[in-house]
Design a protein around this motif. Sequence first.
Motif: not given
Length: 324
Positions: A101-104, A210-215, A303-313
């Motif tokens: 959900a985000g890159i740290l 490192n980043g924010i990994g989640l289910h 990219v969209d299958d793995v990363f979702d930055f919608s909440l960061v944006r």
Amino acid sequence: MNFRTRILGPFALNLILLALMFPRVEAKTIYIGVSNPDMSFLSGGVAQYQGYFKDEGLDVEILQMNANVSIAALAAGNLDYNLILQSVVTANLRGLPLKVAGILIERPNHVVVVSPTIQKFTDLKGKKIAISSFGSLVDILARLTAAHFKLDPKSDVQYVAAGSSSARVAQRQAGVVQAAFVTPPGNLRAEAAGFKSLLTVGDLFAFPVNGIGLHEQKLKNQRDEVKKVTRALLRANRFILDNPKGAIKILADWGRSKPEVAEEAYKFTAKNYSRNLLVSKATLENVIESTRWNVETKKKVTVDDVFDFSLVREILKEMGETVR
């Protein structure tokens, strides 16, 4: 006393009846997994020490665990978040319903330590390099570095799985390998033993570590919680970038290291932290393709299958910042 008893008696009885009708709900503890309480995972430590999680109304506990255990726990729902980015990406490519959900940290802080006789990376052709384990982030970075210097990562160098950063330095000291990829302060220990730092991988190319990994289900069904955790970690990253003294103090305390060691680790790594938890699409595509080296899959992964930055944006927009 009798008057007070008569007044309080019915009141207390009402409270008991209300308690029976509406059982007390304990505040949920959110568990976040990291490999170590060190500079690589300082976002979590700062968010905890600075009270950023509490500001969001969250009760958070940070757990130290190895990558494989953390992924199993995350997939099973026994861990809420996992900051070990590469493990989450690898698990996703293997079919587990996990996302980032985000890159740290947007660039690696790994250092290549060698014997004094090695003058440039290409001198390692035909020699052995210590990594943590096959399929790990360190493995991928070692292969990318070899390719960067026009060496064939499959045939021109040999990789030795040596475990922890300190174990890799020990392999170099024992002469088993001629180079080792380590993270600070491992490079400082190597230099103290008479070896030298040849290069810092982050100076060569961008590669989130490192980043924010989640289910996926948490991202879909508990977006408010995810948003709060993400916002707390965003604040932590900006504290790390803007407040060196404060970040070093927390690192020394959280990681139980000497202040001078914490300061050196900060100097090596702080610049690699992301200010907005975003990186380019091209960088994310490189992460996916590089991970494919160690994952047998014919599935087309975007990219969209793995990363979702919608909440960061969403968070950045609410802060009045330009979102790219």
